[in-house]
Design a protein around this motif. Structure first.
Motif, PDB file in Angstrom:
ATOM      1  N   VAL A  20      17.869 -16.882 -35.748  1.00 37.37           N
ATOM      2  CA  VAL A  20      17.690 -15.980 -33.887  1.00 37.37           C
ATOM      3  C   VAL A  20      17.029 -16.716 -33.573  1.00 37.37           C
ATOM      4  CG1 VAL A  20      16.134 -14.712 -33.825  1.00 37.37           C
ATOM      5  CG2 VAL A  20      17.720 -13.971 -36.043  1.00 37.37           C
ATOM      6  N   VAL A  21      16.267 -18.159 -34.029  1.00 40.72           N
ATOM      7  CA  VAL A  21      15.070 -18.803 -32.967  1.00 40.72           C
ATOM      8  C   VAL A  21      15.833 -19.773 -32.315  1.00 40.72           C
ATOM      9  CG1 VAL A  21      13.458 -20.577 -32.771  1.00 40.72           C
ATOM     10  CG2 VAL A  21      12.982 -18.245 -33.729  1.00 40.72           C
ATOM     11  N   LEU A  22      16.890 -20.411 -32.917  1.00 38.95           N
ATOM     12  CA  LEU A  22      18.186 -21.254 -32.488  1.00 38.95           C
ATOM     13  C   LEU A  22      18.485 -20.577 -31.655  1.00 38.95           C
ATOM     14  CD1 LEU A  22      19.106 -23.463 -35.925  1.00 38.95           C
ATOM     15  CD2 LEU A  22      17.464 -23.893 -33.879  1.00 38.95           C
ATOM     16  N   TYR A  23      19.723 -19.585 -32.353  1.00 46.95           N
ATOM     17  CA  TYR A  23      19.930 -18.513 -31.329  1.00 46.95           C
ATOM     18  C   TYR A  23      19.603 -18.465 -29.482  1.00 46.95           C
ATOM     19  CZ  TYR A  23      22.949 -14.885 -29.313  1.00 46.95           C
ATOM     20  OH  TYR A  23      23.760 -14.223 -28.377  1.00 46.95           O
ATOM     21  N   GLN A  24      18.379 -18.016 -29.822  1.00 52.03           N
ATOM     22  CA  GLN A  24      17.863 -17.816 -28.506  1.00 52.03           C
ATOM     23  C   GLN A  24      17.616 -18.633 -28.199  1.00 52.03           C
ATOM     24  OE1 GLN A  24      14.255 -16.116 -29.664  1.00 52.03           O
ATOM     25  NE2 GLN A  24      15.120 -14.185 -29.147  1.00 52.03           N
ATOM     26  N   ARG A  25      17.494 -19.866 -27.896  1.00 55.98           N
ATOM     27  CA  ARG A  25      16.750 -21.603 -27.911  1.00 55.98           C
ATOM     28  C   ARG A  25      18.747 -21.415 -26.846  1.00 55.98           C
ATOM     29  NH1 ARG A  25      12.952 -25.694 -28.650  1.00 55.98           N
ATOM     30  NH2 ARG A  25      14.804 -27.086 -28.529  1.00 55.98           N
ATOM     31  N   PHE A  26      19.364 -21.747 -27.732  1.00 54.55           N
ATOM     32  CA  PHE A  26      20.975 -21.288 -26.966  1.00 54.55           C
ATOM     33  C   PHE A  26      21.329 -20.714 -25.538  1.00 54.55           C
ATOM     34  CE2 PHE A  26      25.660 -20.592 -27.367  1.00 54.55           C
ATOM     35  CZ  PHE A  26      26.173 -22.210 -27.362  1.00 54.55           C
ATOM     36  N   VAL A  27      20.985 -19.857 -26.127  1.00 53.64           N
ATOM     37  CA  VAL A  27      21.171 -19.038 -24.743  1.00 53.64           C
ATOM     38  C   VAL A  27      20.234 -18.550 -23.586  1.00 53.64           C
ATOM     39  CG1 VAL A  27      20.936 -16.504 -24.501  1.00 53.64           C
ATOM     40  CG2 VAL A  27      22.077 -16.776 -26.491  1.00 53.64           C
ATOM     41  N   PHE A  28      19.327 -19.176 -24.042  1.00 56.26           N
ATOM     42  CA  PHE A  28      18.178 -20.079 -23.219  1.00 56.26           C
ATOM     43  C   PHE A  28      18.697 -21.058 -22.209  1.00 56.26           C
ATOM     44  CE2 PHE A  28      14.270 -21.893 -21.669  1.00 56.26           C
ATOM     45  CZ  PHE A  28      13.892 -21.044 -20.782  1.00 56.26           C
ATOM     46  N   GLY A  29      19.198 -22.187 -23.203  1.00 50.88           N
ATOM     47  CA  GLY A  29      18.889 -24.243 -22.576  1.00 50.88           C
ATOM     48  C   GLY A  29      20.917 -23.248 -21.701  1.00 50.88           C
ATOM     49  N   ARG A  30      21.800 -22.662 -21.935  1.00 54.90           N
ATOM     50  CA  ARG A  30      22.935 -21.903 -21.642  1.00 54.90           C
ATOM     51  C   ARG A  30      22.275 -21.625 -19.669  1.00 54.90           C
ATOM     52  NH1 ARG A  30      27.655 -20.283 -24.183  1.00 54.90           N
ATOM     53  NH2 ARG A  30      28.542 -20.216 -22.419  1.00 54.90           N
ATOM     54  N   GLY A  31      21.649 -20.353 -20.375  1.00 46.82           N
ATOM     55  CA  GLY A  31      20.826 -20.505 -18.564  1.00 46.82           C
ATOM     56  C   GLY A  31      20.633 -20.892 -17.649  1.00 46.82           C
ATOM     57  N   ILE A  32      19.326 -21.466 -18.447  1.00 48.31           N
ATOM     58  CA  ILE A  32      18.708 -22.793 -17.767  1.00 48.31           C
ATOM     59  C   ILE A  32      20.143 -23.436 -16.537  1.00 48.31           C
ATOM     60  CG2 ILE A  32      17.122 -24.673 -17.179  1.00 48.31           C
ATOM     61  CD1 ILE A  32      16.234 -21.371 -17.557  1.00 48.31           C
ATOM     62  N   GLN A  33      20.559 -23.883 -17.333  1.00 48.08           N
ATOM     63  CA  GLN A  33      21.740 -24.997 -16.374  1.00 48.08           C
ATOM     64  C   GLN A  33      22.808 -24.295 -16.137  1.00 48.08           C
ATOM     65  OE1 GLN A  33      24.004 -26.868 -20.717  1.00 48.08           O
ATOM     66  NE2 GLN A  33      22.350 -27.722 -21.483  1.00 48.08           N
ATOM     67  N   ALA A  34      22.881 -23.153 -16.308  1.00 47.72           N
ATOM     68  CA  ALA A  34      23.843 -22.460 -15.439  1.00 47.72           C
ATOM     69  C   ALA A  34      23.136 -21.971 -14.526  1.00 47.72           C
ATOM     70  CB  ALA A  34      24.271 -20.836 -15.730  1.00 47.72           C
ATOM     71  N   LYS A  35      22.024 -22.433 -13.629  1.00 45.87           N
ATOM     72  CA  LYS A  35      20.987 -21.979 -13.160  1.00 45.87           C
ATOM     73  C   LYS A  35      20.871 -23.194 -12.057  1.00 45.87           C
ATOM     74  CE  LYS A  35      18.655 -18.564 -14.340  1.00 45.87           C
ATOM     75  NZ  LYS A  35      16.559 -17.106 -14.952  1.00 45.87           N
ATOM     76  N   ILE A  36      21.347 -23.974 -12.914  1.00 46.16           N
ATOM     77  CA  ILE A  36      21.267 -25.521 -12.465  1.00 46.16           C
ATOM     78  C   ILE A  36      21.841 -25.884 -11.909  1.00 46.16           C
ATOM     79  CG2 ILE A  36      20.904 -28.069 -13.182  1.00 46.16           C
ATOM     80  CD1 ILE A  36      18.972 -27.199 -15.264  1.00 46.16           C
ATOM     81  N   ARG A  37      23.595 -25.461 -12.166  1.00 45.32           N
ATOM     82  CA  ARG A  37      24.571 -25.853 -11.523  1.00 45.32           C
ATOM     83  C   ARG A  37      25.076 -25.795 -10.408  1.00 45.32           C
ATOM     84  NH1 ARG A  37      26.459 -26.562 -17.169  1.00 45.32           N
ATOM     85  NH2 ARG A  37      27.141 -23.721 -17.309  1.00 45.32           N
ATOM     86  N   ARG A  38      24.717 -23.792  -9.613  1.00 45.40           N
ATOM     87  CA  ARG A  38      24.248 -23.272  -8.787  1.00 45.40           C
ATOM     88  C   ARG A  38      23.624 -24.225  -8.221  1.00 45.40           C
ATOM     89  NH1 ARG A  38      24.425 -18.983 -12.686  1.00 45.40           N
ATOM     90  NH2 ARG A  38      21.909 -17.767 -11.976  1.00 45.40           N
ATOM     91  N   ILE A  39      22.324 -24.050  -8.400  1.00 48.70           N
ATOM     92  CA  ILE A  39      21.147 -25.241  -7.574  1.00 48.70           C
ATOM     93  C   ILE A  39      21.980 -26.529  -7.021  1.00 48.70           C
ATOM     94  CG2 ILE A  39      19.158 -25.710  -6.859  1.00 48.70           C
ATOM     95  CD1 ILE A  39      18.187 -23.887  -8.696  1.00 48.70           C
ATOM     96  N   ASN A  40      22.712 -26.772  -7.429  1.00 43.41           N
ATOM     97  CA  ASN A  40      23.289 -28.144  -7.781  1.00 43.41           C
ATOM     98  C   ASN A  40      24.601 -27.857  -5.960  1.00 43.41           C
ATOM     99  OD1 ASN A  40      23.487 -31.225  -7.276  1.00 43.41           O
ATOM    100  ND2 ASN A  40      25.176 -30.636  -9.374  1.00 43.41           N
ATOM    101  N   LYS A  41      25.006 -26.981  -6.775  1.00 39.69           N
ATOM    102  CA  LYS A  41      26.311 -26.611  -5.916  1.00 39.69           C
ATOM    103  C   LYS A  41      26.118 -26.247  -4.603  1.00 39.69           C
ATOM    104  CE  LYS A  41      30.721 -23.556  -5.365  1.00 39.69           C
ATOM    105  NZ  LYS A  41      31.203 -22.968  -6.056  1.00 39.69           N
ATOM    106  N   LYS A  42      25.037 -25.451  -4.164  1.00 37.35           N
ATOM    107  CA  LYS A  42      23.914 -24.920  -2.978  1.00 37.35           C
ATOM    108  C   LYS A  42      23.567 -26.163  -2.310  1.00 37.35           C
ATOM    109  CE  LYS A  42      23.155 -21.513  -0.102  1.00 37.35           C
ATOM    110  NZ  LYS A  42      24.573 -20.975   0.583  1.00 37.35           N
TER     111      LYS A  42
END
Length: 58
Positions: A20-42
């Motif tokens: 469960v902890v590994l899954y949460q880290r994976f999902v959290f990491g993907r969310g952060i990466q998506a936000k960084i990509r959106r900011i980078n594009k902007k």
């Protein structure tokens, strides 16, 4: 219950919690990466247009 049974169930519970902890880290990491990509594009759009627009995290 015997000691071996209790140890077995504790080991299974520990493994499940670890997964469960590994899954949460994976999902959290993907969310952060998506936000960084959106900011980078902007930021790239702002640089290309020369705008004085501000970037916010939504």
């Amino acid at each position: 219950m015997s000691d071996k049974t209790i140890v077995f169930f504790l080991a299974v519970a520990s493994c499940l919690l670890f997964l469960v902890v590994l899954y949460q880290r994976f999902v959290f990491g993907r969310g952060i990466q998506a936000k960084i990509r959106r900011i980078n594009k902007k930021l790239e759009e702002i640089l290309e247009t020369g705008s004085d627009e501000k970037v916010g995290v939504a």
